[in-house]
Structure formats: structure tokens, C-alpha cells
Design a protein around this motif. Structure first.
Motif, PDB file in Angstrom:
ATOM      1  N   GLN A 174       1.265  24.634  -1.864  1.00 57.50           N
ATOM      2  CA  GLN A 174       1.660  23.260  -2.188  1.00 57.50           C
ATOM      3  C   GLN A 174       0.511  22.338  -1.792  1.00 57.50           C
ATOM      4  O   GLN A 174      -0.177  22.561  -0.787  1.00 57.50           O
ATOM      5  N   ARG A 175       0.314  21.280  -2.561  1.00 51.73           N
ATOM      6  CA  ARG A 175      -0.870  20.441  -2.368  1.00 51.73           C
ATOM      7  C   ARG A 175      -0.465  19.003  -2.052  1.00 51.73           C
ATOM      8  O   ARG A 175       0.472  18.464  -2.652  1.00 51.73           O
ATOM      9  N   LEU A 208      15.587  21.506   0.821  1.00 46.35           N
ATOM     10  CA  LEU A 208      14.494  20.724   0.260  1.00 46.35           C
ATOM     11  C   LEU A 208      14.219  21.039  -1.212  1.00 46.35           C
ATOM     12  O   LEU A 208      13.428  20.329  -1.850  1.00 46.35           O
ATOM     13  N   ILE A 209      14.834  22.055  -1.743  1.00 45.62           N
ATOM     14  CA  ILE A 209      14.580  22.411  -3.142  1.00 45.62           C
ATOM     15  C   ILE A 209      15.024  21.264  -4.054  1.00 45.62           C
ATOM     16  O   ILE A 209      16.153  20.779  -3.977  1.00 45.62           O
ATOM     17  N   GLY A 210      14.120  20.824  -4.907  1.00 50.73           N
ATOM     18  CA  GLY A 210      14.391  19.710  -5.811  1.00 50.73           C
ATOM     19  C   GLY A 210      14.198  18.350  -5.184  1.00 50.73           C
ATOM     20  O   GLY A 210      14.329  17.323  -5.864  1.00 50.73           O
ATOM     21  N   LYS A 211      13.884  18.305  -3.883  1.00 50.53           N
ATOM     22  CA  LYS A 211      13.702  17.031  -3.182  1.00 50.53           C
ATOM     23  C   LYS A 211      12.348  16.979  -2.473  1.00 50.53           C
ATOM     24  O   LYS A 211      12.133  16.150  -1.601  1.00 50.53           O
ATOM     25  N   TYR A 212      11.455  17.834  -2.872  1.00 47.71           N
ATOM     26  CA  TYR A 212      10.196  18.023  -2.161  1.00 47.71           C
ATOM     27  C   TYR A 212       9.029  17.810  -3.117  1.00 47.71           C
ATOM     28  O   TYR A 212       9.046  18.304  -4.246  1.00 47.71           O
ATOM     29  N   GLN A 213       8.041  17.060  -2.666  1.00 46.19           N
ATOM     30  CA  GLN A 213       6.842  16.872  -3.482  1.00 46.19           C
ATOM     31  C   GLN A 213       5.898  18.049  -3.256  1.00 46.19           C
ATOM     32  O   GLN A 213       5.310  18.186  -2.182  1.00 46.19           O
ATOM     33  N   ASN A 214       5.773  18.906  -4.255  1.00 47.19           N
ATOM     34  CA  ASN A 214       4.871  20.049  -4.134  1.00 47.19           C
ATOM     35  C   ASN A 214       3.418  19.668  -4.349  1.00 47.19           C
ATOM     36  O   ASN A 214       2.518  20.431  -3.986  1.00 47.19           O
ATOM     37  N   TYR A 215       3.206  18.488  -4.919  1.00 44.62           N
ATOM     38  CA  TYR A 215       1.835  18.074  -5.247  1.00 44.62           C
ATOM     39  C   TYR A 215       1.748  16.554  -5.219  1.00 44.62           C
ATOM     40  O   TYR A 215       2.598  15.870  -5.801  1.00 44.62           O
ATOM     41  N   HIS A 220      -5.303  18.648  -1.146  1.00 50.40           N
ATOM     42  CA  HIS A 220      -5.639  19.887  -0.438  1.00 50.40           C
ATOM     43  C   HIS A 220      -4.369  20.709  -0.276  1.00 50.40           C
ATOM     44  O   HIS A 220      -3.278  20.166  -0.100  1.00 50.40           O
ATOM     45  N   THR A 221      -4.508  22.021  -0.296  1.00 46.57           N
ATOM     46  CA  THR A 221      -3.356  22.875  -0.056  1.00 46.57           C
ATOM     47  C   THR A 221      -3.007  22.868   1.428  1.00 46.57           C
ATOM     48  O   THR A 221      -3.842  22.553   2.289  1.00 46.57           O
ATOM     49  N   LEU A 230       0.841  -1.194   0.000  1.00 46.91           N
ATOM     50  CA  LEU A 230       0.000   0.000   0.000  1.00 46.91           C
ATOM     51  C   LEU A 230       0.878   1.246   0.000  1.00 46.91           C
ATOM     52  O   LEU A 230       1.695   1.443   0.907  1.00 46.91           O
ATOM     53  N   ARG A 231       0.718   2.049  -1.030  1.00 51.09           N
ATOM     54  CA  ARG A 231       1.485   3.281  -1.146  1.00 51.09           C
ATOM     55  C   ARG A 231       0.768   4.393  -0.388  1.00 51.09           C
ATOM     56  O   ARG A 231      -0.153   5.023  -0.896  1.00 51.09           O
ATOM     57  N   TYR A 232       1.215   4.604   0.842  1.00 50.37           N
ATOM     58  CA  TYR A 232       0.605   5.605   1.699  1.00 50.37           C
ATOM     59  C   TYR A 232       0.932   7.005   1.200  1.00 50.37           C
ATOM     60  O   TYR A 232       2.090   7.329   0.917  1.00 50.37           O
ATOM     61  N   PHE A 233      -0.101   7.830   1.136  1.00 48.70           N
ATOM     62  CA  PHE A 233       0.116   9.234   0.814  1.00 48.70           C
ATOM     63  C   PHE A 233       0.385   9.986   2.135  1.00 48.70           C
ATOM     64  O   PHE A 233       1.091   9.440   2.995  1.00 48.70           O
ATOM     65  N   ASN A 234      -0.081  11.160   2.351  1.00 46.20           N
ATOM     66  CA  ASN A 234       0.286  11.918   3.561  1.00 46.20           C
ATOM     67  C   ASN A 234      -0.649  11.566   4.711  1.00 46.20           C
ATOM     68  O   ASN A 234      -1.718  12.153   4.865  1.00 46.20           O
TER      69      ASN A 234
END
Length: 331
Positions: A221-222, A283-290, A256-257, A174-178
Motif C-alpha cells: 500500500q502506498r 478497515l476493508i472498504g474504508k482504507y486509503q491504499n494509495y 512510498h510503499t 491545507l489538505r495534509y497527507f500522511n
């Protein structure tokens, strides 16, 4: 008997609690209760998560691994293994440590389950989609890894795909989201934004969010925020219904934002205001913005129990934190 690894952790303890509620107490809890972590006021000993749970035995994760490696464990008595144990620190850059902990350990449990035909349910992660630029549908075309944690999870998913066609027992990743909800105190900086905002508002009156980056406005960011009770329901639905083997997204399918997340916490607490801080350079380039789960595969498997509304889940979680923030034994 049911075995839950990472049982003193966030999702693992919630799985044990729900199993208790459904009448199962014949549970072996497996974890590492610590003693060697860095001193950090934000980190709370995870043994506290076990106090409100009913189980028949505890075993340290290394002792458990040795037991199954030596074939000293009678797999005939095991109804299922829920493998929730892992190093989930996305800022951990020791790749060898990540692979030993999240990949090799998982492989050992998988092969134990295959040998004894035990249903195996394990925690994967939405981090396996990298930046998300190719979408969030299970499969090679969407997958990537921005850090060692994500790579360790993706590597195991790909290993599972290789062995799954020959398996004679259920395997579900199961791929858990947030995920957010009760029993995440011990996670410190890795705790959900909701837990962090709750503490920030109590301490300073402000909910601190990142300023805009990567084309996103301040706090815009969402993420696909999913309540831990829903994550547990998905796990136990596959166990109780014998759902088809596979790797599935475990998210609401709605993003959700962070502004919406903060607003929900402020509403539930009845106080607070939003403030913005600079986006961390590290975190720039290593962060999931969405992120936003594609639920198609999960629904095709037959899962139809739905997911909590964000505001309702946040209100329930805030009330739980206000009441002490831990499960109570027998309740």
C-alpha cells in the motif's frame, strides 16, 4: 498576537515551535489538555507537548469559543489564526460529535476571522479524496469521504468555498497527507506509521505491516508521507508571503510503499526486520491504499521551498525520538 488551536497537538505544537524559532512568542495556545480520555498505555498526555514552547497564554478550546462568540475578544490584535484543533480519529463513528468538533467549531472561527479580517489557516485532510480512485487534485470531481472524520473535513472545505469569494481576508485550507514527525506521542493508534514502527522495533525487533488487500501486495500500500517540518513551512509561507486564498494539497507529490517506510525506519535505527499481519476486517472498504498529492495548485500559488527526502526525514525523526522525543524549552 498569533492564535494556534490544537497547539498541544502534533502539528499545532510544531507550528508554535517554529514561530518561536522565528522570534514569535506572542502566541495564545488553545486546546483541550484532557483528563477524560480512555485509559490507554499508548496515549500520553498532550500537555507535555507544550513544555518546550514559549507562549503568552493558554485557553481551553470551549472557553476560547465562548469568548469569540460573545465578542469579548479584540480581533484587532490578532495577526493570524492557525486552526489545527480537531478530532482526528478516523475510527470515531459518532457523526454528530465529529460535526460539532470539526465543522461547527471551524465555522465559528472562520466567521470571527472574516469579521475582523484576520488571516485564517486551517487543517484539512487528504481523507477528503476518499479511496482516491478519482485522483488527488483539489476540486469536486476527486472528492469523497469514507468515514465521519473525512466527511467533517470535506463539509467544511465546501463551506469555505462558498464564502471565500466574498472574503476580504486570507483563507487557506491545507489538505495534509500522511504527516509524521516530532510530538505525536499522544496520538496513540492515530500516530504515524513511523512512530508505531519505531516502538514496535524497540519492543519486538519487528516492523509489523499489513498483508496485501485490494490488489496490493504485502506492505505495498502506498502513501504520500510528508514530514511535519514541511507542513509547518507551507503554513508559515502562506502567512509570511500573503499567498493567495484557497484550498491546497500539502504533500510531497511522491508516494512510498509501507515497505519503503519500514525499511527507512530499520535503516535509521540500525536494527529490525519486517513482518506482516492480516489486514483488519474493519478497515476493508474504508482504507486509503494509495495517496499522492497533486502539488500543481500549491506550486502555482508560489510555494517553492520543496520537501524533505523520506530517508533524511526518517533519520532525523528517529534521532529525535532517541533523544527523548519532545521539544526542549528555549532550544
Amino acid at each position: 498576537m498569533i492564535i494556534v488551536t490544537g497547539a498541544a497537538g502534533f502539528i499545532g505544537s510544531n507550528i508554535v515551535k517554529e514561530l518561536n524559532r522565528r522570534g514569535r512568542t506572542d502566541i495564545l495556545v488553545v486546546d483541550d489538555l484532557g483528563g477524560d480520555r480512555e485509559p490507554d498505555a499508548a496515549n500520553v498526555a498532550n500537555y507535555k507537548n507544550l513544555r518546550g514552547l514559549k507562549f503568552i497564554d493558554y485557553q481551553h478550546k470551549d472557553d476560547f469559543l465562548k469568548t469569540i462568540a460573545d465578542d469579548d475578544f479584540d480581533g484587532a490584535d490578532v495577526d493570524a489564526i492557525f486552526h489545527e484543533g480537531a478530532c482526528s480519529d478516523t475510527m470515531e463513528y459518532d457523526v454528530n460529535y465529529m460535526m460539532r468538533t470539526n465543522y461547527e467549531y471551524s465555522k465559528a472561527l472562520l466567521h470571527f476571522c472574516l469579521q475582523h479580517r484576520i488571516p485564517f489557516f486551517y487543517a484539512s485532510s487528504a481523507s477528503t479524496y476518499g479511496s482516491g480512485k478519482n485522483g488527488f487534485t483539489e476540486g469536486d470531481k476527486c472528492e469523497d469521504a469514507l468515514n465521519p472524520y473525512a466527511f467533517s473535513k470535506l463539509a467544511f472545505d465546501r463551506y469555505v468555498r462558498q464564502v471565500m469569494p466574498e472574503a476580504h481576508s486570507q483563507i487557506v485550507g491545507l489538505r495534509y497527507f500522511n504527516v509524521f514527525g516530532p510530538q505525536e506521542h499522544h496520538k496513540g493508534k492515530m500516530a504515524s506509521i513511523f512512530y508505531q514502527l519505531y516502538n514496535q522495533i524497540n519492543e519486538t525487533g519487528k516492523a509489523h505491516l499489513f498483508k496485501g488487500e485490494g490488489g496490493y501486495g504485502d506492505g505495498e500500500q502506498r502513501r504520500d508521507f510528508v514530514y511535519v517540518k514541511d507542513v509547518v513551512n507551507v503554513n508559515l509561507w502562506f502567512f509570511e508571503n500573503g499567498g493567495p486564498s484557497g484550498i491546497y494539497n500539502c504533500g510531497t507529490g511522491v508516494s512510498h510503499t509501507y515497505n519503503e517506510a519500514a525499511t527507512a525506519v530499520i535503516k535509521a535505527m540500525g536494527k529490525g526486520e519486517i513482518a506482516y499481519r492480516d489486514f483488519p476486517t474493519a478497515l476493508i472498504g474504508k482504507y486509503q491504499n494509495y495517496t499522492q498529492a497533486d502539488r500543481t495548485h500549491l506550486e502555482e500559488a508560489g510555494y517553492d521551498l520543496g520537501f524533505h527526502n523520506l530517508d533524511d526525514a526518517v533519520k532525523e525523526y528517529v534521532d529525535f525520538l532517541n533523544a527523548g522525543g519532545y521539544f526542549e524549552y528555549g532550544k
